[in-house]
Design a protein around this motif. Structure first.
Motif, short mmCIF file in Angstrom:
data_model
loop_
_atom_site.label_atom_id
_atom_site.label_comp_id
_atom_site.label_asym_id
_atom_site.label_seq_id
_atom_site.Cartn_x
_atom_site.Cartn_y
_atom_site.Cartn_z
N MET A 1 0.81 -1.19 0.00
CA MET A 1 0.00 0.00 0.00
C MET A 1 0.86 1.27 0.00
O MET A 1 0.45 2.27 -0.58
N THR A 2 2.02 1.20 0.65
CA THR A 2 2.89 2.38 0.65
C THR A 2 3.40 2.67 -0.76
O THR A 2 3.54 3.83 -1.14
N LYS A 3 3.65 1.62 -1.54
CA LYS A 3 4.09 1.80 -2.93
C LYS A 3 2.96 2.43 -3.75
O LYS A 3 3.21 3.27 -4.61
N VAL A 4 1.72 2.02 -3.48
CA VAL A 4 0.58 2.60 -4.18
C VAL A 4 0.51 4.09 -3.90
O VAL A 4 0.31 4.91 -4.81
N LEU A 5 0.72 4.46 -2.64
CA LEU A 5 0.68 5.89 -2.28
C LEU A 5 1.84 6.67 -2.90
O LEU A 5 1.70 7.86 -3.16
N GLU A 6 2.97 6.01 -3.12
CA GLU A 6 4.07 6.69 -3.81
C GLU A 6 3.67 7.05 -5.24
O GLU A 6 4.02 8.11 -5.73
N ASP A 8 0.36 7.18 -6.32
CA ASP A 8 -0.84 8.04 -6.29
C ASP A 8 -1.14 8.42 -4.84
O ASP A 8 -1.89 7.73 -4.15
N PRO A 9 -0.57 9.52 -4.35
CA PRO A 9 -0.77 9.94 -2.97
C PRO A 9 -2.22 10.25 -2.60
O PRO A 9 -2.57 10.30 -1.43
N SER A 10 -3.07 10.42 -3.58
CA SER A 10 -4.46 10.76 -3.28
C SER A 10 -5.35 9.53 -3.14
O SER A 10 -6.55 9.65 -2.90
N TYR A 11 -4.79 8.34 -3.28
CA TYR A 11 -5.59 7.11 -3.22
C TYR A 11 -5.94 6.79 -1.77
O TYR A 11 -5.17 6.18 -1.03
N ASP A 12 -7.14 7.22 -1.36
CA ASP A 12 -7.57 7.12 0.04
C ASP A 12 -7.73 5.69 0.53
O ASP A 12 -7.48 5.40 1.70
N GLN A 13 -8.12 4.77 -0.32
CA GLN A 13 -8.30 3.38 0.12
C GLN A 13 -6.96 2.79 0.58
O GLN A 13 -6.90 2.08 1.58
N ALA A 14 -5.89 3.11 -0.11
CA ALA A 14 -4.57 2.62 0.30
C ALA A 14 -4.19 3.21 1.65
O ALA A 14 -3.66 2.52 2.53
N ARG A 15 -4.46 4.48 1.84
CA ARG A 15 -4.16 5.15 3.11
C ARG A 15 -4.94 4.51 4.27
O ARG A 15 -4.40 4.25 5.33
N ARG A 16 -6.22 4.21 4.03
CA ARG A 16 -7.04 3.57 5.07
C ARG A 16 -6.52 2.17 5.41
O ARG A 16 -6.50 1.76 6.56
N GLN A 17 -6.08 1.44 4.38
CA GLN A 17 -5.53 0.11 4.62
C GLN A 17 -4.25 0.17 5.44
O GLN A 17 -4.02 -0.67 6.32
N ILE A 18 -3.41 1.15 5.18
CA ILE A 18 -2.18 1.30 5.96
C ILE A 18 -2.52 1.58 7.42
O ILE A 18 -1.95 0.97 8.33
N VAL A 19 -3.47 2.46 7.65
CA VAL A 19 -3.88 2.79 9.03
C VAL A 19 -4.43 1.55 9.72
O VAL A 19 -4.15 1.30 10.90
N ARG A 20 -5.17 0.72 9.00
CA ARG A 20 -5.76 -0.49 9.58
C ARG A 20 -4.73 -1.59 9.80
O ARG A 20 -4.72 -2.26 10.84
N LEU A 21 -3.81 -1.76 8.86
CA LEU A 21 -2.89 -2.90 8.90
C LEU A 21 -1.61 -2.65 9.71
O LEU A 21 -1.04 -3.60 10.23
N LYS A 22 -1.16 -1.41 9.81
CA LYS A 22 0.10 -1.14 10.50
C LYS A 22 0.11 -1.65 11.94
O LYS A 22 1.05 -2.32 12.35
N PRO A 23 -0.92 -1.37 12.76
CA PRO A 23 -0.89 -1.91 14.12
C PRO A 23 -0.87 -3.44 14.17
O PRO A 23 -0.21 -4.03 15.02
N LEU A 24 -1.56 -4.07 13.24
CA LEU A 24 -1.55 -5.54 13.20
C LEU A 24 -0.17 -6.07 12.84
O LEU A 24 0.31 -7.04 13.43
N ALA A 25 0.48 -5.42 11.88
CA ALA A 25 1.83 -5.84 11.47
C ALA A 25 2.82 -5.60 12.60
O ALA A 25 3.69 -6.44 12.86
N ASP A 26 2.71 -4.47 13.29
CA ASP A 26 3.60 -4.17 14.42
C ASP A 26 3.43 -5.20 15.53
O ASP A 26 4.41 -5.66 16.12
N GLU A 27 2.18 -5.56 15.82
CA GLU A 27 1.91 -6.55 16.86
C GLU A 27 2.49 -7.91 16.48
O GLU A 27 3.11 -8.59 17.30
#
Length: 75
Positions: A1-6, A8-27
């Protein structure tokens, strides 16, 4: 998703997925670190017993700034 934002920075779905998945990946990453330490401890006890030592003579100390560990020897 970070590559997608690189691309197209305006792609909101990718941004939402990063916010949702980052805590799960960190855990998951933290759990894997802890499991690795336990596994190494058990291997250490098997090997160090031959020298009259135990992995219990070492204490893992987590650096709160980096998340890395140092493992000093304790008598």
């Amino acid at each position: 998703m970070t590559k997608v934002l690189e691309v197209d920075p305006s792609y909101d779905q990718a941004r939402r997925q990063i916010v949702r998945l980052k805590p799960l990946a960190d855990e998951k990453r933290q759990k894997m670190k802890e499991e690795m330490i336990v596994d190494h401890w058990e291997i250490g006890n098997c090997n160090s017993g031959q020298f009259g030592m135990s992995a219990d003579n070492f204490k893992a100390v987590k650096d709160p700034n980096t998340g890395s560990y140092s493992i000093p020897f304790q008598c």
